[in-house]
Design an enzyme around this catalytic site. Sequence first.
Site: not given
Length: 503
Positions: A360-362
Amino acid sequence: MKETINFNISKFDETLDLDYIKYHGRVERISDGIVFCSGLESAKLHELILIDNKYTGIVLDLSESYLGIGLFEDSPEIKEGMEAVATKQLFKLNASHEQLGTIIDTLGNRIDGGAPISKAVGVPAFNLAQPIMSIEDVSKPLMTGQLIIDALTPIGHGQRQLVLGNRQTGKTQIALETILNQKGKNVRCIYVAIGQKMAYIADIAETLEKSGAMQYTTILSASASTSITMQYLAPYAGMAIAEYWASEGERVVIVFDDLSKHADTYRTISLLFKRPPGREAYPGDIFYIHSSLLERASQLNVDNGSGSISALPIIELLSDDLTAYIPTNIISITDGQLYLKSELFNGGQKPAIATGESVSRVGANAQYPLMQEYSSRLMLIISQYSELKEFLTFDNNISKENLIIIKKGQILLELFKQGVQRGYSEAQELILLYAFKHDHMLDMSIPEIAKFKVILTEKLAAELEFSEYNRVVVEETVLPEPMVAVFDTLIASSREALTCPQQ
Ligand SMILES: Nc1ncnc2c1ncn2[C@@H]1O[C@H](COP(=O)(O)OP(=O)(O)OP(=O)(O)O)[C@@H](O)[C@H]1O
Ligand SMILES: [Mg+2]
């Protein structure tokens, strides 16, 4: 006075009305729900066209020779030579607050037999993404109630998180659990079902209804029996409703189940239009088709009402092939992915999220402080465990420290197992991570841990101040002393209950 032009061609020695050929046309051919018309020179992409004064379609292809029109309903009665009229209206669908709790079609109309929606506005299905000045970073947690997601790959409001995996790996369930977990959280959900059976949709509606989740959910279904055009338009229609709600400050979660079917639908349409097929026979603009949809999800800033749209697109993989065209496209469009593996699912590790390949990048920016603290080292433990596990098969001389890491990895994987409709609240997730961090399960066997987590979370939920605890863990940066005391007491009594089940 109408503009006229004189065609000096001997064959057609007559005066033609220019307006007439701009707005009128003739059905030349019909094939698989798509009508090809001549004339209609003024028609624009996505304009509504009326055929024989009865049948509605939408312009999907503007080629030099013919106009390609997708029919809203498959209509075998349409014949060559029928008249087609441009309506000068772009496709819009109904959006309404009354759609909560209902099953609707791509046009926004109820298809569940209930009373028709009385007050709706027309919203364009195709819209541009929010301008950069109107949005802000993802910063508010979107809790899924699934510990493995909330701890390892957290999602925030406004995020686009892909769920992908082979057939029957629990993809839809991840989305449903997320919807169920929004109860009482002031979030609206839209479940867009593309090309699914109506009976399946009815089952989903029933599950949501029983848990009180339909109140804040709309199911938009373009089932397998609807026209190919309705199935193609469905995700854009769902997004348009989400935008309408978000513009009024609502937080919306939208699920697309699934975009693989959607891509296939678009491929079929494109082949009918004889567009050149590219990789895997998908047309060249398939990336744009999905990016223009998903980039409409965002977190609006305060000046724009603070609404948000979080998108959970689902993709079905074939033989775990993440490198196929559509999965790679959507991985690159979204802010992260949850990768579900059949191997884990069949081995009983459900939800079957492969931790190494999921990201999950953010979302970590959106985790609340205590969750951030208690989950920060978990990914490391899991990856160390995965490496050591390989050695375990051929090396019996494992150091004591490494044995502890292996045990911790096993404990975590057991804690991450969660059955259907067994979502955790914030405090339930935290007490499990707290018990893990303080090594309260190191001496337990795996079956004991399986029982322990159930006893512990149920005991916590039975506490009078349960809802207060859920508030505290989200708001505080340090676990307050009284909560530490409650957690310790509950852990101790759950451990006792393990040895004396009658307690
Ligand atoms: N965490 C879980 N625990 C137990 N059973 C589960 C879990 N998740 C999913 N299942 C069950 O596994 C089956 C498949 O789940 P689901 O329909 O979500 O998979 P899917 O990947 O969406 O399948 P499809 O490819 O057919 O769309 C369902 O019967 C569901 O109830
Ligand atoms: Mg599914």
